[in-house]
Design an enzyme around this catalytic site. Structure first.
Site, PDB file in Angstrom:
ATOM      1  N   SER A 267      -0.501   7.379   7.213  1.00 14.07           N
ATOM      2  CA  SER A 267      -1.564   6.531   6.661  1.00 14.07           C
ATOM      3  C   SER A 267      -1.435   5.113   7.189  1.00 14.07           C
ATOM      4  CB  SER A 267      -1.509   6.512   5.122  1.00 14.07           C
ATOM      5  OG  SER A 267      -0.315   5.871   4.676  1.00 14.07           O
TER       6      SER A 267
ATOM      7  N   ILE B  59      -1.406   1.573   8.985  1.00 14.16           N
ATOM      8  CA  ILE B  59      -1.159   1.118  10.351  1.00 14.16           C
ATOM      9  C   ILE B  59      -0.428   2.170  11.168  1.00 14.16           C
ATOM     10  CG2 ILE B  59       0.137  -0.589  11.707  1.00 14.16           C
ATOM     11  CD1 ILE B  59      -0.586  -2.621   9.484  1.00 14.16           C
TER      12      ILE B  59
ATOM     13  N   SER C 197       6.604  -8.571   9.240  1.00 18.48           N
ATOM     14  CA  SER C 197       5.554  -9.111   8.374  1.00 18.48           C
ATOM     15  C   SER C 197       5.635 -10.626   8.366  1.00 18.48           C
ATOM     16  CB  SER C 197       5.719  -8.583   6.947  1.00 18.48           C
ATOM     17  OG  SER C 197       4.913  -9.307   6.040  1.00 18.48           O
TER      18      SER C 197
ATOM     19  N   TYR D 145      11.335  -7.989   0.181  1.00 17.74           N
ATOM     20  CA  TYR D 145      10.574  -7.492   1.322  1.00 17.74           C
ATOM     21  C   TYR D 145      10.552  -8.532   2.440  1.00 17.74           C
ATOM     22  CZ  TYR D 145       6.531  -5.653   3.931  1.00 17.74           C
ATOM     23  OH  TYR D 145       5.684  -5.177   4.915  1.00 17.74           O
TER      24      TYR D 145
ATOM     25  N   LYS E 282      12.104  -8.225   6.261  1.00 21.40           N
ATOM     26  CA  LYS E 282      11.325  -8.436   7.463  1.00 21.40           C
ATOM     27  C   LYS E 282      11.943  -9.520   8.347  1.00 21.40           C
ATOM     28  CE  LYS E 282       8.556  -5.170   6.686  1.00 21.40           C
ATOM     29  NZ  LYS E 282       8.473  -4.025   7.612  1.00 21.40           N
TER      30      LYS E 282
ATOM     31  N   THR F  55      -4.412  -1.714   3.664  1.00 20.19           N
ATOM     32  CA  THR F  55      -3.783  -0.402   3.784  1.00 20.19           C
ATOM     33  C   THR F  55      -3.435   0.124   2.394  1.00 20.19           C
ATOM     34  OG1 THR F  55      -1.527  -1.282   3.904  1.00 20.19           O
ATOM     35  CG2 THR F  55      -2.754  -1.111   5.979  1.00 20.19           C
TER      36      THR F  55
END
Length: 377
Positions: free
Chosen positions: A108, A110, A235, A260, A264, A295
């Site tokens: 799903s 990207i 990100s 997160y 990244k 997304t």
């Protein structure tokens, strides 16, 4: 008392953050902001320890503010449309028949758009998905849309080192070269969750899983040298944090969004380190930022953000554009270890964000990741 001394130095340097004299009552903060090839703006700030908390708060606030403005101007769909005016259509005309590409998290968003894009250019694509049913549905869709039957499904839970090693063993038995490895699978879990192997879940997928899979694929990547490449999806959130050795967020008040962002940042620093470590093996390493894309992952993990920017976010295909571009370009056009955004090399640090010197701890992080990976048979 806070004293600020401003100086312009004539040197080629990035901004960095440094604390000295930790045992004294005075701490020295140095922030260097790169402006052009010749001029660097340097801020020397002496901070009394009583002001340290306020200073760190101000730096963190500046990072968030700068990121918000920079992101709104560049990461939205309008930013893509603006930047796409500079794109060269011929860059995407390359055919890559016979090249083997692994795309993680490919059912799903990207990842799916990337797998479909590579298949449409003739590649043999191996989709690595956690859920077999969703993966099979995505695979059939891609085969139908592209007419490429050389699309395959590999099932693996990338939060588990044991499963990654099992997948790597199965895949290695095929004895095929890996031309392109795309580390796309990612996770933003807002609550602290611990995997069955004892790791914080965001870290397990975004960092440890990425590290382990890449290292295990190195022998197959070497088979595709000198044109093998590893592309990791980072990100823009990483602009808000420095690199830290606190990989599993030891603080009592867990913040999934910050964790997160930390993950990244690690990915960007890892690519730099890999580029240095394996520069003589014919393998190139890149990270890329897809922009703010609409997304399923964003909708589930950041519902407020998704709703606030409804209609302004990029499509999955626009988010995947630079991934596919990086897969198609001759390596002579690219810089190993670099971060890319909208088909161009991008800065890894925002001005005066005091994050660049933090990359010095990457060796310690690599040692930790190597040790964690080795614990599992």
């Amino acid at each position: 008392m806070l004293r600020v001394m401003l100086a312009i130095t004539w040197q080629n340097s990035n901004h960095y953050f440094n604390l000295k004299n930790k045992r004294s009552s005075i701490l020295n903060l140095i922030i260097v902001g790169y402006y052009d090839r010749n001029v660097t703006l340097t801020l020397h700030i002496q901070i009394h320890k009583s002001n340290l908390i306020i200073t760190m708060f101000l730096i963190k606030t500046w990072r968030a503010t700068a990121f918000g403005i920079y992101g709104y101007l560049n990461f939205t769909r309008n930013g893509f449309l603006k930047n796409s005016e500079k794109f060269k259509p011929e860059d995407m005309e390359t055919r890559i028949e016979g090249k083997n590409c692994i795309v993680t998290g490919a059912n799903s968003g990207i990842g799916y758009a990337t797998a479909e894009g590579l298949a449409s250019h003739g590649a043999t694509v191996y989709m690595v998905c956690r859920n077999k049913e969703k993966g099979e549905a995505a695979l059939l869709n891609i085969q139908s849309k592209t007419g490429n039957s050389n699309v395959h499904l590999e099932v693996c839970d990338l939060s588990s080192i044991n499963e990654i090693k099992s997948f790597a063993s199965r895949f290695s038995a095929k004895d095929v070269p890996v031309n392109i490895l795309i580390n796309n699978a990612g996770l933003l879990e807002n609550k602290r969750v611990t995997t069955t192997e004892g790791y914080e879940l965001n870290f397990a997928v975004n960092v440890l899983g990425t590290y382990a899979l890449t290292e295990l694929m190195l022998p197959l990547l070497e088979k595709a040298a000198p044109d093998a490449r590893v592309i990791t999806v980072s990100s823009g959130g990483m602009y808000t944090v420095p690199l830290t050795t606190d990989l599993q967020f030891s603080g009592e008040k867990f913040d999934g969004v910050e964790q997160y962002a930390r993950n990244k940042r690690v990915q960007v620093a890892l690519a730099e380190k890999w580029a240095e470590m394996y520069k003589n093996k014919g393998i190139e390493f890149y990270t890329m930022h897809p922009g703010w894309a609409e997304t399923p992952g964003v909708a589930n993990s950041l519902p407020d953000f998704s709703e606030r920017f409804k209609g302004k976010l990029r499509t999955s295909e626009e988010g995947a554009d630079t991934l596919i571009w990086l897969a198609l370009q001759p390596k002579e056009k690219l810089v190993s270890g670099a971060l890319y955004f909208d088909r161009a090399e991008a800065p890894k640090h925002l001005k005066f964000a005091a994050t660049s010197s933090s990359h010095a701890v990457i060796d310690s992080i690599v040692n930790s990741l190597r040790s964690m990976s080795a614990r599992h048979s």
